[in-house]
Scaffold this motif. Structure first.
Motif, PDB file in Angstrom:
ATOM      1  N   MET A 234      -8.745  -0.398   2.785  1.00  0.00           N
ATOM      2  CA  MET A 234      -7.410   0.191   2.790  1.00  0.00           C
ATOM      3  C   MET A 234      -7.312   1.352   3.777  1.00  0.00           C
TER       4      MET A 234
ATOM      5  N   ALA B 237       0.870  -4.765   2.469  1.00  0.00           N
ATOM      6  CA  ALA B 237      -0.578  -4.963   2.558  1.00  0.00           C
ATOM      7  C   ALA B 237      -0.881  -6.263   3.292  1.00  0.00           C
TER       8      ALA B 237
ATOM      9  N   CYS C 156       0.855  -1.187   0.000  1.00  0.00           N
ATOM     10  CA  CYS C 156       0.000   0.000   0.000  1.00  0.00           C
ATOM     11  C   CYS C 156       0.894   1.240   0.000  1.00  0.00           C
TER      12      CYS C 156
END
Length: 231
Positions: free
Chosen positions: A102, A95, A41
């Motif tokens: 998220m 992640a 991410c």
């Protein structure tokens, strides 16, 4: 506890360069590469959020892939004496395998899980030669290759040829009008018809030939001008 080292590869690594002029939006590209076997991410932050538009500014980079981030600088009055203090930060984290939200992941992330890289911004104005090449067909110094006397003579010659072409057009128009008038006045059986038509045709052909010659001379002079400028 120190933060882990950034796993993403940044290109450029340390500095985003924006090349002016800055009267319109200027875009720099930041390439983010994920060389790991995990999804990552990321977020892109800046110290001047009103001056930039970043797309995408967050997301997920799959394992072994990369993305391009467009950083768009908004128009502003450039001051070469003012040094840019704007900075960007690329923040990332591995992640979770079971990630579904998220934003929730970022909120719940622990400081030791976050990685970041910082980049400074640099503004550059193109050199005068570069600006001239981009916005002009001819180099800036090309006009100086001809002295004032030559330029004046060429302009006078072009003007004279333009007047000559206009005069020939008017003569050709008058010849056509006279030809039409004669055809209306002379009967088809009149013996003078043949000679009159031949004379008119000869005059018209002569006018057209002179006109074509004038055009050729005009194009030749223009070709000489372009040739000299190109040198």
């Amino acid at each position: 506890m120190a933060r882990p080292e950034q796993v993403l590869l940044l290109e450029p690594q340390h500095e985003l360069k924006f090349r002016g002029p800055f009267t319109d939006v200027v875009t720099a590209t930041l390439k983010l590469t994920n060389p790991t076997d995990r999804n990552v991410c990321f977020k892109v932050k800046t110290t001047a959020p009103r001056r930039y538009c970043v797309r995408p500014n967050s997301g997920i980079i799959d394992a072994g892939t990369s993305i391009n981030v467009s950083v768009m600088l908004q128009p502003f009055d450039y001051d070469p004496n003012e040094k840019s203090k704007h900075k960007f930060m690329v923040q990332s984290m591995l992640a979770p395998y079971d990630m579904t939200d998220m934003e929730g992941v970022w909120k719940e992330a622990k400081p030791e899980e976050l990685m970041d890289s910082k980049l400074r911004c640099a503004f550059e104005m193109p050199l005068e030669n570069d600006k001239t090449t981009e916005h002009s067909v001819l180099p800036k110094s090309a006009s100086a290759s001809l002295d004032d006397g030559e330029v004046k003579k060429i302009m006078e010659e072009c003007k004279r040829l333009q007047m000559e072409v206009q005069r020939l057009r008017e003569e050709n128009k008058q010849i056509r009008e006279d030809d039409g008038l004669r055809k209306r006045k002379v009967t088809p059986l009149a013996p003078a018809h043949s000679s009159s038509t031949m004379a008119t045709t000869a005059m018209r052909d002569e006018g057209l030939s002179t006109r074509v010659l004038a055009f050729c001379v005009l194009f030749f002079v223009i070709g000489v001008i372009i040739g000299k400028l190109a040198l």
